[in-house]
Structures are given as C-alpha cells and as structure tokens.
Write a protein that holds these residues in place. Sequence first.
Motif, PDB file in Angstrom:
ATOM      1  N   LYS A   4       0.845  -1.211   0.000  1.00  0.00           N
ATOM      2  CA  LYS A   4       0.000   0.000   0.000  1.00  0.00           C
ATOM      3  C   LYS A   4       0.874   1.253   0.000  1.00  0.00           C
ATOM      4  CE  LYS A   4      -4.317  -1.410   2.155  1.00  0.00           C
ATOM      5  NZ  LYS A   4      -4.957  -1.577   3.461  1.00  0.00           N
ATOM      6  N   VAL A   5       1.929   1.227   0.821  1.00  0.00           N
ATOM      7  CA  VAL A   5       2.840   2.375   0.892  1.00  0.00           C
ATOM      8  C   VAL A   5       3.506   2.586  -0.474  1.00  0.00           C
ATOM      9  CG1 VAL A   5       4.956   3.265   1.971  1.00  0.00           C
ATOM     10  CG2 VAL A   5       3.238   2.113   3.373  1.00  0.00           C
ATOM     11  N   GLY A   6       3.902   1.468  -1.093  1.00  0.00           N
ATOM     12  CA  GLY A   6       4.530   1.522  -2.414  1.00  0.00           C
ATOM     13  C   GLY A   6       3.611   2.190  -3.433  1.00  0.00           C
ATOM     14  N   HIS A   7       2.333   1.785  -3.424  1.00  0.00           N
ATOM     15  CA  HIS A   7       1.340   2.349  -4.354  1.00  0.00           C
ATOM     16  C   HIS A   7       1.136   3.830  -4.116  1.00  0.00           C
ATOM     17  CE1 HIS A   7      -0.190  -0.643  -6.996  1.00  0.00           C
ATOM     18  NE2 HIS A   7      -0.242  -1.549  -6.020  1.00  0.00           N
ATOM     19  N   LEU A   8       1.056   4.178  -2.813  1.00  0.00           N
ATOM     20  CA  LEU A   8       0.844   5.575  -2.436  1.00  0.00           C
ATOM     21  C   LEU A   8       2.009   6.421  -2.950  1.00  0.00           C
ATOM     22  CD1 LEU A   8      -1.025   7.455  -0.790  1.00  0.00           C
ATOM     23  CD2 LEU A   8       0.492   7.081   1.161  1.00  0.00           C
ATOM     24  N   PHE A   9       3.225   5.931  -2.734  1.00  0.00           N
ATOM     25  CA  PHE A   9       4.427   6.646  -3.168  1.00  0.00           C
ATOM     26  C   PHE A   9       4.416   6.811  -4.692  1.00  0.00           C
ATOM     27  CE2 PHE A   9       8.873   6.740  -4.527  1.00  0.00           C
ATOM     28  CZ  PHE A   9       9.277   7.880  -3.837  1.00  0.00           C
ATOM     29  N   GLU A  10       4.045   5.740  -5.378  1.00  0.00           N
ATOM     30  CA  GLU A  10       3.979   5.750  -6.854  1.00  0.00           C
ATOM     31  C   GLU A  10       2.973   6.810  -7.337  1.00  0.00           C
ATOM     32  OE1 GLU A  10       4.390   5.090 -10.736  1.00  0.00           O
ATOM     33  OE2 GLU A  10       5.737   4.258  -9.209  1.00  0.00           O
ATOM     34  N   ASN A  11       1.785   6.841  -6.652  1.00  0.00           N
ATOM     35  CA  ASN A  11       0.752   7.816  -7.045  1.00  0.00           C
ATOM     36  C   ASN A  11       1.199   9.246  -6.796  1.00  0.00           C
ATOM     37  OD1 ASN A  11      -0.942   5.849  -7.892  1.00  0.00           O
ATOM     38  ND2 ASN A  11      -2.118   5.751  -5.983  1.00  0.00           N
ATOM     39  N   ILE A  12       1.864   9.460  -5.666  1.00  0.00           N
ATOM     40  CA  ILE A  12       2.315  10.828  -5.354  1.00  0.00           C
ATOM     41  C   ILE A  12       3.379  11.261  -6.375  1.00  0.00           C
ATOM     42  CG2 ILE A  12       3.530  12.293  -3.675  1.00  0.00           C
ATOM     43  CD1 ILE A  12       2.191  10.608  -1.460  1.00  0.00           C
ATOM     44  N   SER A  13       4.346  10.369  -6.652  1.00  0.00           N
ATOM     45  CA  SER A  13       5.408  10.798  -7.579  1.00  0.00           C
ATOM     46  C   SER A  13       4.847  11.001  -8.986  1.00  0.00           C
ATOM     47  CB  SER A  13       6.608   9.854  -7.573  1.00  0.00           C
ATOM     48  OG  SER A  13       6.206   8.547  -7.693  1.00  0.00           O
TER      49      SER A  13
END
Length: 286
Positions: A7-16
């Motif tokens: 989930k953290v990985g996805h969140l980071f991907e979406n923000i970047s």
Amino acid sequence: VGVNGNKVGHLFENISSFVRQCIFSVLNVGPVPSHIAFIMDGNRRYSKKQNLIDGNGHRAGFSALINMLKYCYELGVKYITVYAFSIDNFKRRPEEVVSLMKLMQEKIDELTKEESIVNRLGIRIYFQGNLKLLSDHVRSAAERAMVKTSGNSKAILSICVAYTSTDEIVHAVQESCEEKWDEIRKNNDGGNLIRLEENVKDKDEHRIGVTNVDRHMYMSVCPDPDIIIRTSGAARLSNFLLWQSAHCLLYSPAALWPEIGLRHLIWVILDFQRNYLYLKEKKKQS
Ligand code: FPP
Ligand code: MG
C-alpha cells in the motif's frame, strides 16, 4: 507487513506520478522536443560501483531505459532513440557479448508481450542498424517486436543495435546509388551499356544528393534529434547519429546510465527551452 508495504509503495507511486504530471504541465508551456536520443553509457561502471555481479549493470540499465521512456512519453516527446549496441561492441570479450545478447533477447521478448509498457502506452518499436550482424535468435526477436508493435502510433522507440553512424551512411549511399542506377537503366529504353555510360556522365540529374541519402538512412522514420544525452560525463558521440546531429543540443551528465532520473530530463528540457530560438534559427539557415 507485506500488504502494508504494498500500500505504501502504491501511495508513493501515485504521489510521484502526480508531482511529475505537475512538473510536465509547467514544462509544456514552453516548446517540448519531438525527438530525444540517448547514449546509455556507464552500465559496467555502475555494476562495479554497486558490487553487482557481471551483467547486472546492463539489467539496471534496461530498467532505467523503461523509466526514461515513460517520462519522455508523459512529457509528450514523440520519438525516443537509444544506442543499445554498436558494431564496435562486438569486439568486447565474447562472454560479455553473449550475455548482453541474451539479455537483449529476453528484454525484447518482454517488450513484445501484450501487456508490456510499450503496448500499454501505444509505442511502436523499430530496431535500427545492420541487423544481419545479429544472431538469428536476436534478429527474429527484433523482427517480431517490430511487427507486433506496428499498430501502435502514440510514440516511436528506435533501438539502435549493431549500429554505427558510418555504417548507416555507407548503407544509405549504396542504396541511393542502386536506386539511381535502376532509374537510369529504366530510362535508357534498351540502349547499349557503353552509350548508357556516356549519357549519364557529368549530368546533374544523375548525381545523388542529400535528399536521396537522407531517404535511405535507417533513421529516416524519425525527424533529426533535438537533444542527445550521453551519460557518464563523456562528451563524445561515438559514431552515433553523426548525419542527424548537426543542430542538436548535447548534454552529458556525470551520472552513470542506470542512475539517470527525472531531474536530468527536467534540466535538459529547460536548457533546450533556453536555447530554442537559437537552435531553430540555425536549423533554418542550413
Ligand atoms: C554501454 O555501457 C551500454 C551497452 C553497451 C549496452 C546497453 C544495453 C542495455 C541497457 C539493454 C538494452 C536492451 C534493449 C532490449 C533495448 P558500457 O557497457 O559501455 O558501460 P561502461 O561505460 O561503464 O563500461
Ligand atoms: Mg562505455
């Protein structure tokens, strides 16, 4: 922990991805290059620096290429070209050539899949170079990839393999001469060969010119590059796109190819925009 990590990985991907979109919309206020070419230098040095096993530097280089392809696509660059393997690279240690060719075949097959990034984004692939020099396996993989992506039209990725500029120029001149001779023979309506030679001697319309040669370049599917980026700090072209780079901006960041990132792309686009009017004027004068 695994699910949370994901989930953290996805969140980071979406923000970047969001931040990238914002930066690219600002850059799009100015002119954006239509063609960027890359000399992907420094993969083995990266491997040494990171203590990777042999060959993994090139693997990291392929991942960097996919990221850069995505960024260029999002920015609106229509043509992306990479120098993946030069004719001179065949002179490297045989084990290295074999392992690079294996990696190449594996990655080409990966790109050919329905769900690959090039198919998802609608990118057409061309392999440019003296493809006869490749092994049958790699050549067929390259040909399959060209056919399988031929319906894609959003952007074009040209992968230069078994390529050098001098080889491309010689090939184009030879093709132009053959074409000209065919034309002359056709118009000679049955006359004998000696008369044919006398007829063509010193006649301007029977000479080949820049436009003939241009048309027969491997790279004739693309406009000339606006920018060439060579990583690892060396400011040499190493027999890459010599014919096409007369009015091109050159950029050689110190980063090794697998280290290239968004910041390098943003920096070179700003430099391109600063020099845009000057480069446009130079192109017009030629
Ligand atoms: C130059 O670095 C790079 C190469 C000779 C090969 C690059 C190839 C890839 C990244 C794979 C591409 C695959 C596809 C399908 C496009 P170098 O070996 O000269 O490294 P060095 O300068 O540190 O010695
Ligand atoms: Mg090198």
